[in-house]
Design an enzyme around this catalytic site. Structure first.
Site, PDB file in Angstrom:
ATOM      1  N   ARG A 176     -19.087 -71.168  60.759  1.00  0.00           N
ATOM      2  CA  ARG A 176     -18.873 -72.682  61.371  1.00  0.00           C
ATOM      3  C   ARG A 176     -18.211 -72.442  63.088  1.00  0.00           C
ATOM      4  NH1 ARG A 176     -21.811 -72.748  58.219  1.00  0.00           N
ATOM      5  NH2 ARG A 176     -21.806 -73.641  56.172  1.00  0.00           N
ATOM      6  N   SER A 226     -19.552 -81.423  53.284  1.00  0.00           N
ATOM      7  CA  SER A 226     -18.506 -80.735  52.992  1.00  0.00           C
ATOM      8  C   SER A 226     -17.275 -80.968  53.931  1.00  0.00           C
ATOM      9  CB  SER A 226     -18.586 -79.460  53.026  1.00  0.00           C
ATOM     10  OG  SER A 226     -19.401 -79.143  51.845  1.00  0.00           O
ATOM     11  N   GLU A 296     -13.781 -79.023  58.378  1.00  0.00           N
ATOM     12  CA  GLU A 296     -15.003 -78.829  58.877  1.00  0.00           C
ATOM     13  C   GLU A 296     -15.602 -79.798  59.800  1.00  0.00           C
ATOM     14  OE1 GLU A 296     -18.062 -76.785  56.436  1.00  0.00           O
ATOM     15  OE2 GLU A 296     -19.500 -77.911  57.440  1.00  0.00           O
TER      16      GLU A 296
HETATM   17  C1  LIG Z   1     -25.157 -84.622  53.027  1.00  0.00           C
HETATM   18  C2  LIG Z   1     -24.487 -83.560  53.934  1.00  0.00           C
HETATM   19  C3  LIG Z   1     -24.872 -82.117  53.797  1.00  0.00           C
HETATM   20  C4  LIG Z   1     -24.610 -81.288  54.656  1.00  0.00           C
HETATM   21  N1  LIG Z   1     -24.794 -79.994  54.437  1.00  0.00           N
HETATM   22  C5  LIG Z   1     -24.638 -79.011  55.286  1.00  0.00           C
HETATM   23  C6  LIG Z   1     -24.920 -77.621  54.915  1.00  0.00           C
HETATM   24  O1  LIG Z   1     -25.588 -77.377  53.758  1.00  0.00           O
HETATM   25  N2  LIG Z   1     -24.567 -76.801  55.533  1.00  0.00           N
HETATM   26  C7  LIG Z   1     -24.065 -76.937  57.226  1.00  0.00           C
HETATM   27  O2  LIG Z   1     -23.557 -75.913  57.642  1.00  0.00           O
HETATM   28  N3  LIG Z   1     -23.433 -78.183  57.097  1.00  0.00           N
HETATM   29  C8  LIG Z   1     -23.805 -79.278  56.368  1.00  0.00           C
HETATM   30  N4  LIG Z   1     -23.695 -80.445  56.790  1.00  0.00           N
HETATM   31  C9  LIG Z   1     -22.760 -80.923  57.963  1.00  0.00           C
HETATM   32  C10 LIG Z   1     -23.856 -81.019  59.080  1.00  0.00           C
HETATM   33  O3  LIG Z   1     -25.104 -81.378  58.715  1.00  0.00           O
HETATM   34  C11 LIG Z   1     -23.776 -79.810  59.963  1.00  0.00           C
HETATM   35  O4  LIG Z   1     -22.588 -79.338  60.501  1.00  0.00           O
HETATM   36  C12 LIG Z   1     -24.756 -80.026  61.199  1.00  0.00           C
HETATM   37  O5  LIG Z   1     -24.879 -78.678  61.860  1.00  0.00           O
HETATM   38  C13 LIG Z   1     -24.268 -81.121  62.129  1.00  0.00           C
HETATM   39  O6  LIG Z   1     -25.132 -81.411  62.958  1.00  0.00           O
HETATM   40  P1  LIG Z   1     -25.353 -82.646  63.704  1.00  0.00           P
HETATM   41  O7  LIG Z   1     -26.349 -82.738  64.879  1.00  0.00           O
HETATM   42  O8  LIG Z   1     -25.183 -84.013  62.610  1.00  0.00           O
HETATM   43  O9  LIG Z   1     -24.026 -82.738  64.681  1.00  0.00           O
HETATM   44  P2  LIG Z   1     -22.847 -83.863  64.514  1.00  0.00           P
HETATM   45  O10 LIG Z   1     -22.210 -84.266  63.630  1.00  0.00           O
HETATM   46  O11 LIG Z   1     -23.355 -84.846  65.596  1.00  0.00           O
HETATM   47  O12 LIG Z   1     -21.795 -83.097  65.695  1.00  0.00           O
HETATM   48  C14 LIG Z   1     -21.111 -81.860  65.160  1.00  0.00           C
HETATM   49  C15 LIG Z   1     -20.473 -81.137  66.442  1.00  0.00           C
HETATM   50  O13 LIG Z   1     -21.344 -80.578  67.021  1.00  0.00           O
HETATM   51  C16 LIG Z   1     -21.189 -80.954  68.500  1.00  0.00           C
HETATM   52  N5  LIG Z   1     -22.659 -81.110  68.871  1.00  0.00           N
HETATM   53  C17 LIG Z   1     -23.645 -81.868  68.215  1.00  0.00           C
HETATM   54  N6  LIG Z   1     -24.955 -81.664  69.287  1.00  0.00           N
HETATM   55  C18 LIG Z   1     -24.365 -80.890  70.413  1.00  0.00           C
HETATM   56  C19 LIG Z   1     -25.075 -80.492  71.485  1.00  0.00           C
HETATM   57  N7  LIG Z   1     -26.394 -80.622  71.764  1.00  0.00           N
HETATM   58  N8  LIG Z   1     -24.406 -79.540  72.098  1.00  0.00           N
HETATM   59  C20 LIG Z   1     -23.047 -79.127  71.898  1.00  0.00           C
HETATM   60  N9  LIG Z   1     -22.443 -79.552  70.816  1.00  0.00           N
HETATM   61  C21 LIG Z   1     -23.047 -80.536  69.964  1.00  0.00           C
HETATM   62  C22 LIG Z   1     -20.318 -82.183  68.479  1.00  0.00           C
HETATM   63  O14 LIG Z   1     -19.917 -82.509  69.516  1.00  0.00           O
HETATM   64  C23 LIG Z   1     -19.691 -82.082  67.151  1.00  0.00           C
HETATM   65  O15 LIG Z   1     -18.304 -81.106  67.615  1.00  0.00           O
HETATM   66  C24 LIG Z   1     -23.964 -81.641  55.767  1.00  0.00           C
HETATM   67  C25 LIG Z   1     -23.795 -82.738  56.100  1.00  0.00           C
HETATM   68  C26 LIG Z   1     -24.227 -83.836  55.270  1.00  0.00           C
HETATM   69  C27 LIG Z   1     -23.794 -85.443  55.589  1.00  0.00           C
END
Ligand SMILES: Cc1cc2nc3c(=O)[nH]c(=O)nc-3n(C[C@H](O)[C@H](O)[C@H](O)COP(=O)(O)OP(=O)(O)OC[C@H]3O[C@@H](n4cnc5c(N)ncnc54)[C@H](O)[C@@H]3O)c2cc1C
Length: 304
Positions: A176, A226, A296
């Site tokens: 992470r 999570s 996280e």
């Molecule tokens: C139901 C559910 C299940 C999940 N399961 C998992 C799993 O199995 N494994 C896992 O790792 N995660 C999981 N997650 C968490 C999440 O999906 C991941 O962390 C994912 O990578 C976040 O991506 P996002 O685009 O939604 O980012 P966001 O939630 O929008 O942002 C997360 C972080 O990334 C940064 N960010 C976003 N886009 C950019 C960009 N273009 N450039 C720079 N920084 C950026 C944001 O500023 C923030 O700090 C889960 C979430 C949910 C709701």
């Protein structure tokens, strides 16, 4: 006045339809809570993205990059400054075993396209509800796979607006963690190297992972996945379960009864409810097991 000025200035590069003011971020985050963004901008091209980022830097305007909002909690008072959303930069291209995806492409979609081209290596991400940008920043992973295993190149913009191409090694990917989050880079796109695979095996793996996820995770409620990182030698969910916290929470937020590592927005929770539930869990687990649960999930914005 300032909000209008920022929005107006951005019109030099970004079409008016893609700039909003006082935009509710509830609809862009998977917890479905939180306040308004002063200015919300959706660039359509890399040039527009670079221009918006440079503008924010040169004018000292706070800037937040929002991906698919699946790992983010926005406080009830919302986010000051400019929120950049890359949902319109979502192209995916496949050439042989190489997959290129723009920041706003969803992991689920990229995973589907890789599978449709009989490529193996991306299956682990089929159920992670994030974008490529968020996944790069977080080094997303699941079921034994992670971004680190497959990414070869990532194009980012620095805070100052300079475009860089980083190799896997330069990305400093760990659990992470990434240099993207560390240095505050903004992801434009990423290139992955996969391997030719057996179509049947790829489809079976995706079906199996989807089944595991649907049977174990409370996908029927809004959540941020999570909430806590895995503490060394432990599982956050197990510690929370053993603290008898499932079903407990503040206001409309609750520790999921299906998966203790998730906090769900069960009944019109506010961000304050959600955050207080996180703090309650941290407090109880610390009292019981002397273990600090590190978040996280990213909490952003201001209190009301
Ligand atoms: C139901 C559910 C299940 C999940 N399961 C998992 C799993 O199995 N494994 C896992 O790792 N995660 C999981 N997650 C968490 C999440 O999906 C991941 O962390 C994912 O990578 C976040 O991506 P996002 O685009 O939604 O980012 P966001 O939630 O929008 O942002 C997360 C972080 O990334 C940064 N960010 C976003 N886009 C950019 C960009 N273009 N450039 C720079 N920084 C950026 C944001 O500023 C923030 O700090 C889960 C979430 C949910 C709701």
């Amino acid at each position: 006045m300032t909000i209008e000025k920022w929005a107006n200035d951005l019109l030099q590069w970004v079409p008016a339809a893609n700039i909003k003011t006082n935009e509710s971020l509830k609809q862009y985050t998977m917890t479905k809570l939180g306040g308004l963004a002063d200015v919300f901008v959706m660039p359509e091209t890399e040039q527009q993205a670079v221009a918006a980022i440079k503008y924010a830097y040169e004018n000292n305007v706070p800037l937040l990059m929002l991906g698919n909002g699946s790992n983010m909690v926005v406080r009830d008072g919302g986010v000051r400054g400019i929120v950049v959303h890359f949902s319109l930069l979502n192209e995916t291209r496949i050439n042989g075993t190489t997959v290129y995806a723009q920041s706003g492409a969803l992991l689920k979609e990229v995973s589907k396209q890789a599978a449709a081209n009989s490529l193996t290596g991306f299956e682990f991400a089929c159920g992670i509800p994030g974008s490529i940008g968020g996944a790069m920043a977080m080094n997303a992973g699941a079921y034994g796979g992670e971004i680190k295993d497959i990414v070869v190149l990532c194009k980012v913009i620095t805070k100052e607006g300079q475009v860089l191409e980083l190799t896997n090694e330069q990305l400093e990917l760990a659990y992470r963690k990434s240099i993207i989050a560390k240095n505050g880079y903004y992801v434009l796109s990423a290139t992955f190297e996969l391997a030719p695979g057996d179509q049947k095996q790829i489809d079976e793996k995706i079906a199996d992972l989807t089944f595991q996820r649907e049977s174990k995770q409370p996908l029927e409620y809004p959540s941020a996945g999570s909430v806590f990182k895995r503490p060394p030698g432990h599982f956050a969910g197990k510690l929370i379960q053993d603290s008898q916290l499932q079903g407990k929470g503040v206001g409309g937020a609750e520790v999921s009864t299906k998966h203790a590592g998730f906090i769900v927005n069960k009944n019109n929770a506010t961000a304050t409810d959600y955050i207080q539930t996180i703090q309650m869990v941290q407090r109880v687990v610390k009292e019981k097991f002397a273990i600090e649960l590190e978040m996280e999930v990213k909490i952003v914005g201001e209190d009301e």
